[in-house]
Each structure stands twice: as C-alpha cells, then as structure tokens.
Design a protein around this motif. Structure first.
Motif, PDB file in Angstrom:
ATOM      1  N   LYS A 103       0.846  -1.206  -0.084  1.00 33.71           N
ATOM      2  CA  LYS A 103       0.269  -0.113  -0.143  1.00 33.71           C
ATOM      3  C   LYS A 103       0.844   1.109  -0.022  1.00 33.71           C
ATOM      4  O   LYS A 103       0.516   2.270  -0.204  1.00 33.71           O
ATOM      5  CB  LYS A 103      -1.043   0.133   1.198  1.00 33.71           C
ATOM      6  CG  LYS A 103      -1.657  -1.156   1.415  1.00 33.71           C
ATOM      7  CD  LYS A 103      -2.581  -1.511   0.029  1.00 33.71           C
ATOM      8  CE  LYS A 103      -3.738  -2.516   0.234  1.00 33.71           C
ATOM      9  NZ  LYS A 103      -3.004  -3.957   0.523  1.00 33.71           N
ATOM     10  N   HIS A 105       3.271   4.161  -1.304  1.00 26.86           N
ATOM     11  CA  HIS A 105       3.610   4.673  -2.760  1.00 26.86           C
ATOM     12  C   HIS A 105       5.239   4.402  -3.030  1.00 26.86           C
ATOM     13  O   HIS A 105       5.466   4.361  -4.275  1.00 26.86           O
ATOM     14  CB  HIS A 105       3.191   6.117  -2.647  1.00 26.86           C
ATOM     15  CG  HIS A 105       3.484   6.926  -1.599  1.00 26.86           C
ATOM     16  ND1 HIS A 105       3.030   6.568  -0.421  1.00 26.86           N
ATOM     17  CD2 HIS A 105       4.440   8.060  -1.581  1.00 26.86           C
ATOM     18  CE1 HIS A 105       3.662   7.631   0.308  1.00 26.86           C
ATOM     19  NE2 HIS A 105       4.493   8.464  -0.256  1.00 26.86           N
ATOM     20  N   CYS A 166       2.169   9.554   5.503  1.00 33.36           N
ATOM     21  CA  CYS A 166       0.863   9.740   4.932  1.00 33.36           C
ATOM     22  C   CYS A 166      -0.148   9.013   5.413  1.00 33.36           C
ATOM     23  O   CYS A 166      -1.202   9.310   5.311  1.00 33.36           O
ATOM     24  CB  CYS A 166       1.113   9.553   3.313  1.00 33.36           C
ATOM     25  SG  CYS A 166       1.166   7.603   2.891  1.00 33.36           S
ATOM     26  N   ARG A 168      -1.444   6.121   4.738  1.00 31.86           N
ATOM     27  CA  ARG A 168      -2.184   5.119   3.616  1.00 31.86           C
ATOM     28  C   ARG A 168      -1.956   3.448   4.181  1.00 31.86           C
ATOM     29  O   ARG A 168      -3.303   2.892   4.106  1.00 31.86           O
ATOM     30  CB  ARG A 168      -1.931   5.166   2.034  1.00 31.86           C
ATOM     31  CG  ARG A 168      -2.729   4.478   1.347  1.00 31.86           C
ATOM     32  CD  ARG A 168      -2.318   4.925  -0.009  1.00 31.86           C
ATOM     33  NE  ARG A 168      -3.250   4.330  -1.274  1.00 31.86           N
ATOM     34  CZ  ARG A 168      -3.222   3.131  -1.707  1.00 31.86           C
ATOM     35  NH1 ARG A 168      -2.240   2.279  -1.422  1.00 31.86           N
ATOM     36  NH2 ARG A 168      -4.250   2.802  -2.491  1.00 31.86           N
ATOM     37  N   CYS A 403      -3.216  13.923   1.660  1.00 33.20           N
ATOM     38  CA  CYS A 403      -3.291  12.802   2.767  1.00 33.20           C
ATOM     39  C   CYS A 403      -3.525  13.213   4.273  1.00 33.20           C
ATOM     40  O   CYS A 403      -4.636  12.631   4.686  1.00 33.20           O
ATOM     41  CB  CYS A 403      -1.869  12.273   3.019  1.00 33.20           C
ATOM     42  SG  CYS A 403      -1.000  11.763   1.471  1.00 33.20           S
ATOM     43  N   ARG A 407      -7.178  11.781   5.470  1.00 34.47           N
ATOM     44  CA  ARG A 407      -6.846  10.754   6.533  1.00 34.47           C
ATOM     45  C   ARG A 407      -6.924  11.053   8.157  1.00 34.47           C
ATOM     46  O   ARG A 407      -7.372  10.259   8.973  1.00 34.47           O
ATOM     47  CB  ARG A 407      -5.632   9.930   6.182  1.00 34.47           C
ATOM     48  CG  ARG A 407      -5.969   8.828   5.030  1.00 34.47           C
ATOM     49  CD  ARG A 407      -4.723   7.893   4.818  1.00 34.47           C
ATOM     50  NE  ARG A 407      -3.798   8.268   4.117  1.00 34.47           N
ATOM     51  CZ  ARG A 407      -3.626   8.378   2.863  1.00 34.47           C
ATOM     52  NH1 ARG A 407      -4.405   7.640   2.007  1.00 34.47           N
ATOM     53  NH2 ARG A 407      -2.456   8.864   2.325  1.00 34.47           N
ATOM     54  N   THR A 433      -7.495   5.443  -5.504  1.00 29.67           N
ATOM     55  CA  THR A 433      -6.553   6.270  -5.217  1.00 29.67           C
ATOM     56  C   THR A 433      -6.681   7.526  -4.785  1.00 29.67           C
ATOM     57  O   THR A 433      -6.417   8.689  -4.876  1.00 29.67           O
ATOM     58  CB  THR A 433      -6.292   6.442  -6.906  1.00 29.67           C
ATOM     59  OG1 THR A 433      -6.886   7.535  -7.574  1.00 29.67           O
ATOM     60  CG2 THR A 433      -5.793   5.287  -7.677  1.00 29.67           C
ATOM     61  N   GLU A 436      -9.860   8.451   1.422  1.00 27.84           N
ATOM     62  CA  GLU A 436      -9.125   7.614   2.286  1.00 27.84           C
ATOM     63  C   GLU A 436      -8.043   6.996   1.800  1.00 27.84           C
ATOM     64  O   GLU A 436      -6.959   6.813   2.491  1.00 27.84           O
ATOM     65  CB  GLU A 436      -9.770   7.001   3.741  1.00 27.84           C
ATOM     66  CG  GLU A 436     -10.617   5.915   3.291  1.00 27.84           C
ATOM     67  CD  GLU A 436     -11.823   6.097   2.807  1.00 27.84           C
ATOM     68  OE1 GLU A 436     -12.639   5.209   2.519  1.00 27.84           O
ATOM     69  OE2 GLU A 436     -12.451   7.411   2.471  1.00 27.84           O
ATOM     70  N   GLN A 437      -8.132   6.358   0.517  1.00 25.09           N
ATOM     71  CA  GLN A 437      -7.263   5.732   0.069  1.00 25.09           C
ATOM     72  C   GLN A 437      -6.264   6.519  -0.839  1.00 25.09           C
ATOM     73  O   GLN A 437      -5.284   5.857  -1.532  1.00 25.09           O
ATOM     74  CB  GLN A 437      -7.752   4.467  -0.744  1.00 25.09           C
ATOM     75  CG  GLN A 437      -8.453   3.512  -0.108  1.00 25.09           C
ATOM     76  CD  GLN A 437      -8.904   2.316  -1.098  1.00 25.09           C
ATOM     77  OE1 GLN A 437      -8.007   1.762  -1.714  1.00 25.09           O
ATOM     78  NE2 GLN A 437     -10.262   2.100  -0.998  1.00 25.09           N
ATOM     79  N   THR A 438      -6.218   7.708  -0.851  1.00 30.38           N
ATOM     80  CA  THR A 438      -5.419   8.637  -1.712  1.00 30.38           C
ATOM     81  C   THR A 438      -4.085   8.416  -1.581  1.00 30.38           C
ATOM     82  O   THR A 438      -3.443   7.994  -0.572  1.00 30.38           O
ATOM     83  CB  THR A 438      -5.482  10.306  -1.238  1.00 30.38           C
ATOM     84  OG1 THR A 438      -5.176  11.168  -1.951  1.00 30.38           O
ATOM     85  CG2 THR A 438      -5.133  10.564   0.085  1.00 30.38           C
ATOM     86  N   PHE A 439      -3.403   8.561  -2.631  1.00 29.73           N
ATOM     87  CA  PHE A 439      -2.032   8.207  -2.873  1.00 29.73           C
ATOM     88  C   PHE A 439      -1.091   9.598  -2.702  1.00 29.73           C
ATOM     89  O   PHE A 439      -1.601  10.758  -3.146  1.00 29.73           O
ATOM     90  CB  PHE A 439      -1.644   7.858  -4.272  1.00 29.73           C
ATOM     91  CG  PHE A 439      -1.691   6.431  -4.498  1.00 29.73           C
ATOM     92  CD1 PHE A 439      -0.901   5.300  -3.593  1.00 29.73           C
ATOM     93  CD2 PHE A 439      -2.432   5.730  -5.350  1.00 29.73           C
ATOM     94  CE1 PHE A 439      -1.039   3.972  -3.960  1.00 29.73           C
ATOM     95  CE2 PHE A 439      -2.603   4.436  -5.392  1.00 29.73           C
ATOM     96  CZ  PHE A 439      -1.860   3.557  -5.085  1.00 29.73           C
ATOM     97  N   CYS A 440      -0.202   9.421  -1.918  1.00 29.72           N
ATOM     98  CA  CYS A 440       0.614  10.568  -1.331  1.00 29.72           C
ATOM     99  C   CYS A 440       1.416  11.227  -2.859  1.00 29.72           C
ATOM    100  O   CYS A 440       1.541  10.715  -3.669  1.00 29.72           O
ATOM    101  CB  CYS A 440       1.482  10.449  -0.288  1.00 29.72           C
ATOM    102  SG  CYS A 440       2.725  11.549   0.260  1.00 29.72           S
TER     103      CYS A 440
END
Lengths: 540, 179
Positions: A103, A105, A166, A168, A403, A407, A433, A436-440
C-alpha cells in the motif's frame, strides 16, 4: 594481456542484476545521489538546541556521531517505549499479515521491499527485539532480533526519510498501526545523535524565530499581503482589506506561508482575500502565526509543540473568538490529533460559529479551529455567495485528496462540494487512489528537496499514474488540492510523469468563480488566463 | 522491411510464451521479495509498474512483428523507460530489457529456426529490436534530462526565494516552496 577478450554480449551476460543472495539484515544501504536529502545546517541545529551540530553528509563514511551514540539511541528508545504506549503496542502487535505491504507509494513506485511499511517498521522492531524483548535477547537473529550498528543507523536514516507519514498503510492495517508515528519516533531517535535533514531543520529554525518557514519578518509579511491586495484589485477591480495583527477581530486566519510566497499557492491566497471581502468577514492575519506548516512534527514531538504554540498564543494576544485555517496538509494532522493536548485547552476561545450563517462547528469544539473548506462549504450551502461556474470553464478538474486532511481530519466531501459548485467540469480519479485511500504526492514530511527528486518521482508514481488516466480519459488539465506541499511538489511530478496538467488550490477555483460586488467586467481568472479557451477539450 | 510471413506466423503462434517470458525477465530485475506483487497485482492503479510492462509488452511485440510502422511502440516504450529511469538501475540496466527480447525469441523458436530456414529474416527482426533499443536509449536520456531540468528549476526557484527573503523583494514570478 590478462585473460581472453570477451565479446560485448559475453561481457553483458556476466552482469548480474538480481540482489545478492543475502538476508535483508546484511544488505547495507548505498547512498546514491537523487535518493536522499542533505544533512541539517549545523547553524540551525545549534539555534534549536538540538544535539551534535556539525558538518556531515550521508555519503560520508564517518557521520561524526557522538562516542556514546548507541547508548543515546537505546536510552531514547527505552524512554519513548515508556512514554508512548502506542509505540510499545506497535512494536508488539504486528502479526506480519502483509495487508500494508503493497500500500506504500514508495514501495509501489520503487519495488524496494524495505519500503513495505511492515518491513520499514521491522528496521526498528528488530532492534527493539534485540534490546527490549525477552525472546530476542535469548534467541537473537532466530527471533528476528538485530544489534544496533552504524549500518542500522544509516539504514534508518535512508528508509525513515522515505516515508512521507501519509498513513495510507494504516488505513489497511487491521490493528491500526500508525506508521507515521513510528517514522516520527525513529526520526526523533536519529535527531538525538544529530542526524537530521536540512529541509526540516532550517524551516523549523526559521519558524521558531519569525513564525514561518522562510524567516519572513513582519514587514516582509505585510509587503506580501499588500502586494496580493493590489494584484487582486487589478484583476477584479475591487479593493479588499486584509487586516494584519488586528486586535479584537472575531477570527484569526492561519495558512501556510507558501500561500503568500509560493506559486501556484498564491492564486489560492487571492481566492481567500476575495472571499473574505465578499462576505465581510471580521478577521485578521498574524505576522507571527504566519505559518500553518509545522515541520517540527516531522522529527520531534517537542518541536511540534514549540512551533504549534504560536497559534493559540496569537489567538490570545489578538483576542479573537476562534481560528480559521487555510489549505494546509500536515497542519491539520497536528491541529486535529495533537493541538488540544499539546498546547490546549484553549478555553479562552469560543466554540466556532460562522458569523455569516450562524452555523455552529461542533466538530471544532475542542480545538476551536475550523478548516476553510468546511467554512466555505457552509457559505455555499446557505446561499451566502454567488458563484459563476463558467469562469472555470478553461479547467477540466480532478481532485487530489491531500493525505492529512483526508486521513487525519476526515475532510473528504467538503472540497468536492466546493469544486462542484465552482466548476462545470469535474472528474474523479479511480476510487482506490482517492479519499481515504488517496496516494501521497511522494514529497511530504520534509522529503520535498531537489536533491531527493529521483526518490520523489518514485514515490509520486501511483498518484501521477491516476492523474494520467483521467487526463487521457477526460482531458483533465487541472489538479486541485488543499495542501501547500502538494502545490509545491505536484507540479514537478506532473511535469515528469504526465505533462499538461496544472496544479492549484480549491480556493483558487472558488475565487475564480466568485462574483464580487462592484467588480469590473471579468474576462480572466486569478492567473490572468481567459475563462474560455478556444479549441480546448471543453469547446469540442 | 517486414518480417516474412512464415516467421511472422511462427511468432504469432508463440506470442504468449515469448511475451510472458519477456515480462518475467523484466520483473526479475526487481528484488525477489517484490516480485510476487509486481507480477500478480493486476489493478493498474495499485501496481503501475507491473501493469505498465505487462500491458505494453504484448503491444510492442505485435508491432515489432507486424507490417505497419506506427508510433505506438515509441509511446509505450517511453512509458516503460520513464519508470526505469528513476528507479534503482544503471543506464544499461534500465534499457537492457529491450535486448532481452532477442534471447527470449531465439530460445522460443530455437527448434524451428533450422526447419523453416529463417535466419535472414531473424536478422531483420533483430535489427528492428536494435532500433527499439535506440528508441529506449533516447527515451531514457529524455527522462533523465527532464529530471535534471526539473531539479534546476527547483534550485532556481529557491535562489529567488532566498533573494526575496533577504531583500524583502516581492518577485513577480512567485517562487515555489513547501508550506
């Protein structure tokens, strides 16, 4: 001549590309330019009374640590295990289920297994087992224990400065292990022996001295705001007021310093100024609480507390009722998760109530600080501002959930609500993506240095990959976000991986769409670009 | 010059085996602990590295053995090389995967080479692979140069920021800075 001549293909076939068949404990880190940040400036380390100020670089064989460095770190770990129950639990509870492994990045973009969050934490856990857990003391390596050596310190520095805090991975951890906490604590341990990076230490020292990362003094701050007021007038024809250090104002506004000194942040600042004027907000800027960012939070609880203190101190000095916060990332993690216990309770402030709509922000009862996206969404919901979405028709927008607001603060719908009310063209990136699952962005928590650019591009690949997808599918040309680090580091990320996508704040979009009383006939947005572009995707 | 019909037919028949092996070799350059993820996670957003190579390899191969000249190969190669250019690889390691295709093809059709007598055609095919390698090399350099240009821009922005900070000068072209 020694040995027979080899043909090129024979030579090439002798090159081995796989890793040496050694266990992870026996592969020392190699510092390659482009993948790490430079060390902290000794002048600023000294200024902050941090240990072991000296000149050194990660590529030096000798890091000039104090003689008793090992004792200092182990004592530091012992102390923190005692002080932070969370750390003790994080050390003991992980069952290596692997839910977090893919998970991160940095792992996804680099393929380096030590960037799996479980593995990164294992770098600390192995030392913990060796010195603090019975099984490790008895069985050593068989129990996953590892002695703390200089190579381990170097490995900590390399990998814990490849974590952007971040969180994630924490979303997927069934035990809720917070990797950001682990990273913060390891960086704290490293700091005890003078191992820091300059991109954190120098902004921290500047913030401590003048309140903001750049070391801008009050007159410089006022110049910047005045300049923005002039520029906003030339664009809109409306002269706004921007009160600074105004005692007795109802609200104190705090935002990242980049908003008044960086690009593209600056257009978001213009958006704030226009909005506050339009609703007649009784507010003030502060020349000392002139920074939302808190780089202290990247390396130490104590520094985080020191730098955060100015928010309440300035609110008290200026006699405001509550605090409004701008588009910042980690500021909101510090505010939401730490401020009340670090520097509160702020019982001299009131529970925030919007003076325009009367809405009571009960969720901010504890911190007395409201996110501007929430504040503006409430204005729109109550019909207090007029927005012309057509003024953003030159933008096909997607939104990157920064992030920390997503989150740490749970701020997910409000920015989208603002975008939908300010723009005609909004396209979401794929579900795994965002939110709450956003990529940094790959550059948070102090990693946004130019010398670390190669690593930033690895870490930012998953985010850029999703932007590239919506660009190809929907012609997206604008990446909205609500974090100053995003605004600084997403443009180079877009330039490398995607191309043709601009980055900007949500309040820039709101500012573009905002219809102001007494405005001149408008043809351009806050960047001075025409509202409509002939021949672009929207005109098809 | 195109690949002759007989060799082409053979390669089409063997495509799946060739592409699979090529992708496997490509992913084999990554550490063993990461291999499983890179090879098995099929979601393109969860695994951009694995997806990019897996989805590009077949298309590049199709164009390689096909008759049409198209720029799609170049775009696909660029996507792959742009990733390799910022990962833990030397320049030769970053583009080596193109040359690997020669070995994979020869191994796969070893038995048939004599039987259908296509050595000359194979040379043609291999020179086309060499051309791909040149494109990959150009892409690698383009990626690295782009990276360096971005870095220079960041350093320049920081210098003007320092000037602004020292002199209290407001610069029209606003500088980049983390907040």
């Amino acid at each position: 001549m020694a040995g027979p001549k080899l043909k090129p293909e024979e030579l090439a076939s002798k090159i081995k590309y796989s890793l040496p068949p050694k266990g992870w404990m026996d592969q020392p880190v190699e510092f390659k330019e482009g993948t790490f940040s430079y060390s902290g400036n000794p002048k600023n380390i000294e200024y902050m009374d941090l240990p072991n100020p000296r000149k050194w670089q990660p590529t030096d064989p000798d890091w000039k640590l104090p003689e008793n460095w090992k004792e200092i770190i182990l004592e530091g770990l012992k102390d923190r295990l005692h002080r932070f129950r969370s750390l003790q639990i994080f050390m003991d509870i992980c069952v290596r289920c692997g839910a977090c492994a893919d998970k991160c990045h940095f792992f996804i973009g680099s393929g380096d297994p030590k960037n799996m969050p479980v593995m990164r934490a294992e770098l600390l856990r192995a030392v913990y087992r060796n010195d603090f857990a019975l099984a490790g003391k008895i069985f050593g390596r068989f129990a996953g224990a590892r002695e703390l050596t200089l190579d381990v310190v170097k490995e900590w520095f390399y990998y814990f400065y490849q974590c952007t805090q971040c969180r994630r991975c924490s979303v997927f951890c069934p035990y809720g292990i917070d990797t950001a906490e682990i990273t913060l604590l390891v960086r704290e341990l490293l700091s005890l022996v003078g191992v820091n990076i300059d991109w954190i230490v120098t902004p921290v020292a500047n913030s401590f001295r003048t309140g903001n990362h750049l070391g801008i003094q009050p007159h410089g701050f006022k110049d910047s705001i005045d300049f923005a007021v002039d520029e906003l007038e030339s664009i809109t024809g409306v002269r706004v007021e921007a009160p600074i250090n105004k005692k007795g104002a109802e609200i104190l506004f705090i935002t990242p310093s980049a908003d008044y000194f960086g690009s593209p942040h600056y257009y978001t600042l213009l958006g704030y100024l226009a909005l506050f004027h339009e609703i007649g907000l009784d507010y003030t800027w502060s020349t000392y609480a002139s920074e939302g960012g808190n780089f202290g939070s990247f390396i130490s609880h104590d520094l985080m507390k020191s730098l955060n203190a100015k928010m309440y101190a300035e609110a008290k000095r200026l006699g405001v009722k509550w605090i409004l916060g701008g588009e910042c990332g980690h500021m909101w993690r510090v505010v939401h998760q730490y401020m009340n216990t670090l520097n509160g309770p702020a019982d001299f402030l009131e529970e925030p109530v919007s003076p325009i709509t009367g809405t009571r922000f009960e969720n901010a009862r504890s911190t007395k600080m409201v996110h501007i996206c929430e504040f503006t969404a409430d204005l729109i919901k109550n019909g207090k501002i007029r927005l012309d979405k057509g003024r953003n028709d030159n933008r096909r927008v997607t939104f990157h959930d920064s992030c920390n607001p997503a989150r740490a603060l749970g701020l997910i719908e409000e920015p989208r609500y603002l975008i939908r009310n300010s723009c005609n063209y909004f396209f979401e990136m794929p579900e795994n993506t965002i939110r709450e699952q956003t990529f940094c962005c790959g550059s948070g928590a102090g990693l946004g240095t130019d010398e670390n650019l190669e690593m930033r591009m690895r870490g930012g690949l998953p985010r850029a990959n999703a932007v590239k997808f919506v660009k190809e599918e929907h012609g997206v040309n604008f990446l909205g976000c609500i974090c100053a680090i995003d605004k600084a580091t997403l443009p180079p990320l877009m330039e490398y991986w995607v191309g043709g996508v601009e980055v900007g704040g949500v309040h820039e979009l709101v500012g573009n769409a905002l219809i102001m009383n007494g405005e001149k006939e408008r043809t351009t947005d806050l960047r001075g670009e025409p509202f409509h572009i002939e021949g672009n995707w929207n005109a098809r | 010059m195109s690949v002759t019909a007989m060799l082409q037919e053979l390669l089409i028949r063997k495509k799946s085996a060739i592409v699979d092996k090529w992708v496997k070799i490509f992913l084999g350059y990554y550490p063993a602990e990461s291999l499983k993820f890179l090879a098995s996670q099929k979601d393109r957003f969860a695994n951009p590295v694995g997806y990019t190579i897996s989805s590009s390899a077949g298309a590049i191969f199709d164009e390689l053995i096909g008759d049409s000249e198209s720029s799609m190969t170049e775009a696909l190669l660029k996507d792959v090389v742009r990733i390799r250019a910022v990962q833990e690889f030397s320049p030769s390691q970053a583009v080596r995967f193109v040359f690997d295709l020669k070995g994979v093809i020869r191994n796969e059709i070893r038995k048939e080479i004599d039987w259908i007598d296509c050595r000359d055609e194979l040379e043609v095919l291999e020179s086309r692979i060499d051309n791909l390698a040149l494109i990959a090399f150009d892409s690698y350099m383009e990626s690295r140069e782009r990276l360096f240009r971005i870095r220079i821009d960041e350093v320049k922005a920081r210098s003007s920021e320092a000037a602004a900070e020292n002199g209290g000068v407001q610069n029209d072209s606003h500088v980049k800075r983390n907040g």
